[in-house]
Design an enzyme around this catalytic site. Structure first.
Site, PDB file in Angstrom:
ATOM      1  N   ASN A   1       0.866  -1.179   0.000  1.00 53.25           N
ATOM      2  CA  ASN A   1       0.000   0.000   0.000  1.00 53.25           C
ATOM      3  C   ASN A   1       0.910   1.239   0.000  1.00 53.25           C
ATOM      4  OD1 ASN A   1      -1.852   2.004   0.454  1.00 53.25           O
ATOM      5  ND2 ASN A   1      -2.400   1.362   2.533  1.00 53.25           N
TER       6      ASN A   1
ATOM      7  N   LYS B   1       0.095   4.238  -0.393  1.00 56.53           N
ATOM      8  CA  LYS B   1      -0.634   5.406   0.151  1.00 56.53           C
ATOM      9  C   LYS B   1      -0.431   6.625  -0.750  1.00 56.53           C
ATOM     10  CE  LYS B   1      -0.221   3.418   4.719  1.00 56.53           C
ATOM     11  NZ  LYS B   1      -0.358   3.621   6.152  1.00 56.53           N
TER      12      LYS B   1
ATOM     13  N   HIS C   1      -9.779   0.626   4.952  1.00 53.47           N
ATOM     14  CA  HIS C   1      -8.513   0.892   5.646  1.00 53.47           C
ATOM     15  C   HIS C   1      -8.795   1.851   6.804  1.00 53.47           C
ATOM     16  CE1 HIS C   1      -4.488   2.343   6.473  1.00 53.47           C
ATOM     17  NE2 HIS C   1      -4.033   1.258   5.864  1.00 53.47           N
TER      18      HIS C   1
ATOM     19  N   GLU D   1      -5.523  -5.566  10.623  1.00 55.99           N
ATOM     20  CA  GLU D   1      -4.599  -4.446  10.800  1.00 55.99           C
ATOM     21  C   GLU D   1      -4.930  -3.699  12.093  1.00 55.99           C
ATOM     22  OE1 GLU D   1      -2.585  -3.162   7.013  1.00 55.99           O
ATOM     23  OE2 GLU D   1      -4.382  -1.951   7.149  1.00 55.99           O
TER      24      GLU D   1
HETATM   25  C1  PEP Z   1      -1.094   0.129   6.383  1.00 55.27           C
HETATM   26  O1  PEP Z   1      -1.266   1.347   6.434  1.00 55.27           O
HETATM   27  O2  PEP Z   1      -1.957  -0.624   5.912  1.00 55.27           O
HETATM   28  C2  PEP Z   1       0.146  -0.413   6.910  1.00 55.27           C
HETATM   29  C3  PEP Z   1       0.238  -1.699   7.085  1.00 55.27           C
HETATM   30  O3  PEP Z   1       1.133   0.523   7.171  1.00 55.27           O
HETATM   31  P1  PEP Z   1       2.542   0.247   7.873  1.00 55.27           P
HETATM   32  O4  PEP Z   1       3.131  -0.983   7.236  1.00 55.27           O
HETATM   33  O5  PEP Z   1       3.341   1.475   7.570  1.00 55.27           O
HETATM   34  O6  PEP Z   1       2.285   0.062   9.314  1.00 55.27           O
END
Ligand code: PEP
Length: 241
Positions: A8, A10, A88, A160
């Site tokens: 991701n 972003k 998300h 998550e």
């Molecule tokens: C996310 O935002 O889905 C994520 C997993 O971010 P990070 O790996 O930076 O924690």
């Protein structure tokens, strides 16, 4: 079935950085993994490649119409997108996406025969109060309301924990594996979906990817920060094998 790695990116990288990203990762991804790259909308077509699958970070739930600034699952499909992240925590928290909206998005993605990657996760307070399973079950139940039974196996669940995203903190491998098992149990008992893939996301890095990736009840990982720099991303993936 291959394990998944979802990157991701972003709202990071401009055109030049995207071009560099693509040349850097070219030929570096083992075909033992199913790697899904989710760049920002404007760069989706640039990322089209046989080496990895294309994913989207978001979608709207309508097919077309007067929805300025939105992008539909069918538009994404026409660009070659196969996977769409839905729900998300940044969408839930910053853009106030409710469970109802997330449910509509899951349905819209499945209607186009695409795979939703549905994100669920507890916040820090909920974790401290030992409410994680209750929170996750409620998020699943709300997001999967009235979804056709035969499509449920296409829903990929990303566990998550909100407190783990971008913080450098993670649950223990044991806790992650238990949540993977819990989610699979809910999907099987409540929805008769016996092939659900469960990913873990939140502060995956070079030091922890191997132990999390090898967990019995985890079918892959969702990587944010460690996927944005292409050299670091490849180094991180190389830790798996
Ligand atoms: C996310 O935002 O889905 C994520 C997993 O971010 P990070 O790996 O930076 O924690």
């Amino acid at each position: 079935m291959k394990k998944l790695v979802v990157a991701n990116l972003k709202m990071n990288l401009g055109l030049e950085a995207v071009q560099k990203y693509i040349t850097t990762i070219k030929g570096q991804i083992t075909n033992q993994l199913l790697v899904i790259i989710c760049p920002s909308f404007p760069f989706l077509s640039l990322f089209k490649s046989a080496e990895y699958q294309l994913g989207s970070q978001n979608t709207f739930y309508k097919k077309d119409g007067n929805y300025t600034g939105e992008v539909s699952p069918s538009q994404l499909k026409s660009l070659g997108v196969k996977y769409i992240i839905v729900g998300h925590s940044e969408r839930r928290l910053i853009f106030h996406e409710t469970n109802k909206i997330i449910n509509q998005k899951v349905a819209a993605v499945l209607k186009e025969n695409l795979y939703p990657i549905l994100c669920v996760g507890e916040n820090k307070e909920q974790k401290l109060l030992h409410k994680t399973p209750v929170v996750i079950k409620e998020q699943l139940n709300e997001a999967l309301k009235k979804i056709d039974q035969e499509m449920l196996n296409d829903v990929i669940i990303a566990y998550e924990p909100i407190w783990a995203i971008g913080t450098g903190l993670t649950p223990t491998p044991g806790e992650i594996n238990s949540m993977g098992e819990f989610i699979k149990r809910v999907m099987s008992f409540e929805y008769n979906a016996n092939n659900t893939r469960v990913l873990y996301g939140g502060s995956i890095n070079q030091n922890n990817i191997k132990s999390i990736f090898s967990l019995e009840n985890i079918d892959g990982v969702l990587i944010g920060g460690a996927a944005v720099n292409p050299d670091l991303f490849i180094e991180t993936l190389n830790k798996i094998s």
